[in-house]
Enzyme design. Structure first.
Site, mmCIF file in Angstrom:
data_model
loop_
_atom_site.group_PDB
_atom_site.id
_atom_site.type_symbol
_atom_site.label_atom_id
_atom_site.label_comp_id
_atom_site.label_asym_id
_atom_site.label_seq_id
_atom_site.Cartn_x
_atom_site.Cartn_y
_atom_site.Cartn_z
ATOM 1 N N LYS A 114 34.233 3.448 10.918
ATOM 2 C CA LYS A 114 34.220 2.749 11.437
ATOM 3 C C LYS A 114 35.510 2.524 12.221
ATOM 4 O O LYS A 114 35.104 2.074 13.500
ATOM 5 C CB LYS A 114 35.004 1.234 10.103
ATOM 6 C CG LYS A 114 34.051 0.397 9.885
ATOM 7 C CD LYS A 114 34.466 -0.334 8.726
ATOM 8 C CE LYS A 114 32.899 -1.060 8.068
ATOM 9 N NZ LYS A 114 33.379 -2.592 7.732
ATOM 10 N N LYS A 196 22.153 2.768 6.831
ATOM 11 C CA LYS A 196 21.846 1.911 5.624
ATOM 12 C C LYS A 196 22.600 0.408 6.286
ATOM 13 O O LYS A 196 22.638 0.061 7.756
ATOM 14 C CB LYS A 196 23.678 2.051 5.529
ATOM 15 C CG LYS A 196 23.703 1.368 3.560
ATOM 16 C CD LYS A 196 25.359 0.908 3.472
ATOM 17 C CE LYS A 196 26.076 0.270 4.729
ATOM 18 N NZ LYS A 196 27.538 -0.496 4.000
ATOM 19 N N LYS A 199 25.585 -5.448 7.915
ATOM 20 C CA LYS A 199 25.017 -6.845 9.141
ATOM 21 C C LYS A 199 25.704 -6.653 10.323
ATOM 22 O O LYS A 199 25.733 -7.730 10.690
ATOM 23 C CB LYS A 199 25.959 -7.894 8.096
ATOM 24 C CG LYS A 199 27.068 -7.219 8.021
ATOM 25 C CD LYS A 199 28.132 -7.935 6.686
ATOM 26 C CE LYS A 199 29.869 -7.811 6.327
ATOM 27 N NZ LYS A 199 29.329 -8.130 4.708
HETATM 28 P P1 ATP Z 1 30.224 -3.633 7.344
HETATM 29 O O1 ATP Z 1 28.593 -3.166 8.116
HETATM 30 O O2 ATP Z 1 30.268 -4.358 7.894
HETATM 31 O O3 ATP Z 1 30.494 -2.354 6.893
HETATM 32 P P2 ATP Z 1 28.257 -4.416 4.610
HETATM 33 O O4 ATP Z 1 26.758 -5.056 5.271
HETATM 34 O O5 ATP Z 1 27.893 -2.782 5.440
HETATM 35 O O6 ATP Z 1 29.622 -4.364 5.978
HETATM 36 P P3 ATP Z 1 30.446 -5.392 2.921
HETATM 37 O O7 ATP Z 1 30.882 -6.506 3.025
HETATM 38 O O8 ATP Z 1 30.523 -3.790 3.491
HETATM 39 O O9 ATP Z 1 28.920 -4.902 3.750
HETATM 40 O O10 ATP Z 1 29.324 -3.997 1.499
HETATM 41 C C1 ATP Z 1 29.415 -5.741 0.654
HETATM 42 C C2 ATP Z 1 28.883 -4.957 -0.518
HETATM 43 O O11 ATP Z 1 27.845 -4.724 -1.161
HETATM 44 C C3 ATP Z 1 29.136 -3.797 -1.473
HETATM 45 O O12 ATP Z 1 29.798 -3.437 -2.510
HETATM 46 C C4 ATP Z 1 28.398 -2.880 -0.593
HETATM 47 O O13 ATP Z 1 28.432 -1.403 -1.735
HETATM 48 C C5 ATP Z 1 27.012 -3.446 -0.811
HETATM 49 N N1 ATP Z 1 26.443 -3.033 0.008
HETATM 50 C C6 ATP Z 1 25.780 -3.456 1.752
HETATM 51 N N2 ATP Z 1 25.498 -2.947 1.817
HETATM 52 C C7 ATP Z 1 24.709 -2.411 1.628
HETATM 53 C C8 ATP Z 1 23.182 -1.858 1.349
HETATM 54 N N3 ATP Z 1 22.557 -1.470 2.121
HETATM 55 N N4 ATP Z 1 22.761 -1.444 -0.098
HETATM 56 C C9 ATP Z 1 23.053 -1.469 -0.572
HETATM 57 N N5 ATP Z 1 24.588 -1.739 -1.097
HETATM 58 C C10 ATP Z 1 24.662 -2.451 -0.106
#
Ligand code: ATP
Ligand code: LTN
Length: 331
Positions: A114, A196, A199
């Protein structure tokens, strides 16, 4: 609350919820809610570690609560609340920060990623984010933390901080275990199956509120490979393997069953089938979210009651901690 084991988890309202956060985290929360005493949080204080538009943050926090409920979390069974409504999170976070090493925080891969992405705004909050996350978990003496794979390192740091505090002051905190699902712990981007699904990458990402036609378009366009066989092999075929994971997590089928189902059929049949499975998975969630969002009074009653119940538990831990570190009791 009973003698059931306790669970804490949260998601930042920093963007709309994605299929990744559903499959990696929320789906598991729903499955665990009967067996455990659960707290599910909307971690708005974490969200401001990167710059947010205030009105959007406020709207998304409420939408996220509606989505938690629409995904199947029952506010009668679980404590569901907004982090900033329970000031003990910030209070414990300060104390724990004094038991966390600079070097430990520097090794967090999410911080490295980040800070590279937001190079013009690397704040102290972004750096100390895992300490606030440790406070979230330890305040409630959680036994387990259901999260996706990317959060494992933060839960491990939380255990280290708790263990260190317990060593110095005697048993204070329960050491939490990360609960990572066997399937769906790391859903990959549809545009780049080596990174990964996140969002912050709207093209490679399916949002829970996406319309069916958008979902279908995203799956039909998903990056795969130049073979034709629907076969699970994450190293050689990351795109197809990711789609198989999504398909199986959405339908409850095993990878072997799915491979057999699409044997000899090619990607032109497989990709729309995955899209349809996701459309059917998300349709009731989207419709229920839309219905709940019209009932602001109900949502308010859920988060108010959640914050009250959470504060009661959080206060017990915080008082104990303040006493142990040597603060004078308020009387
Ligand atoms: P950012 O991209 O802003 O880091 P994010 O999309 O990764 O956000 P978070 O809010 O950080 O989403 O994650 C929320 C939850 O969902 C956490 O438990 C995270 O491990 C899980 N998670 C997020 N993205 C994934 C993914 N692609 N696959 C599996 N689990 C996920
Ligand atoms: N860091 C998590 C969100 C989060 C969390 C928590 C998860 C904040 N506090 C406590 C589990 C337990 C993320 O998803 N980025």
């Amino acid at each position: 609350m009973s003698e059931k084991k306790r669970i804490f988890s949260g998601i930042q309202p920093s963007g709309d919820l994605t299929l990744g956060s559903y499959m990696g985290a929320i789906k598991n929360w729903v499955a665990l809610q009967d067996e455990y005493d659960c707290l599910f949080c909307i971690v708005d204080m974490h969200a401001i570690t990167v710059r947010q538009v205030p009105a959007d943050l406020r709207r998304r926090s409420l939408e996220q609560l509606a989505q938690y409920i629409a995904c199947g979390l029952d506010p009668k069974k679980n404590i569901m609340f907004i982090q900033s409504h329970v000031p003990q999170h910030a209070e414990l976070s300060w104390v724990l920060g004094c038991y966390t090493q600079f070097g430990e925080l520097s090794r967090m891969t999410q911080f490295k990623d980040k800070s590279a992405k937001h190079a013009d705004n690397i704040t102290a909050g972004l750096f100390t984010y895992p300490v606030l996350m440790a406070a979230d978990i330890l305040l409630y003496q959680a036994d387990a933390v259901p999260v996706g794979e990317d959060q494992k390192q933060h839960v491990e740091l939380c255990r280290d901080i708790a263990g260190r505090f317990n060593y110095v002051y005697g048993d204070t905190f329960t050491l939490p275990e990360p609960f990572i699902p066997k399937m769906g712990a790391r859903i990959m981007s549809l545009g780049d199956p080596t990174s990964k699904m996140s969002k912050s990458d709207p093209d490679g990402c399916v949002f829970l509120m996406d319309k069916p036609e958008d979902i279908m378009r995203k799956f039909k366009r998903a990056v795969t490979d130049c073979e034709t066989a629907v076969r699970y092999d994450p190293a050689a075929k990351p795109g197809i393997s990711n789609l198989l994971t999504v398909y199986c997590t959405a339908t409850g089928k095993t990878i072997e069953e799915a491979e057999q189902e699409f044997a000899g059929q090619g990607y032109g049949v497989f990709k729309p089938a995955v899209g349809e499975a996701v459309v059917e998975l998300l349709r009731p969630i989207r419709e229920e979210t839309e219905r709940l969002l019209k009932d602001k009074a109900y949502l308010e009653s859920v988060y108010k009651e959640g914050a009250e119940r959470a504060q009661y538990l959080a206060n017990k831990t915080l008082r104990k901690v303040y006493k142990k570190v040597g603060f004078v009791a308020r009387g």
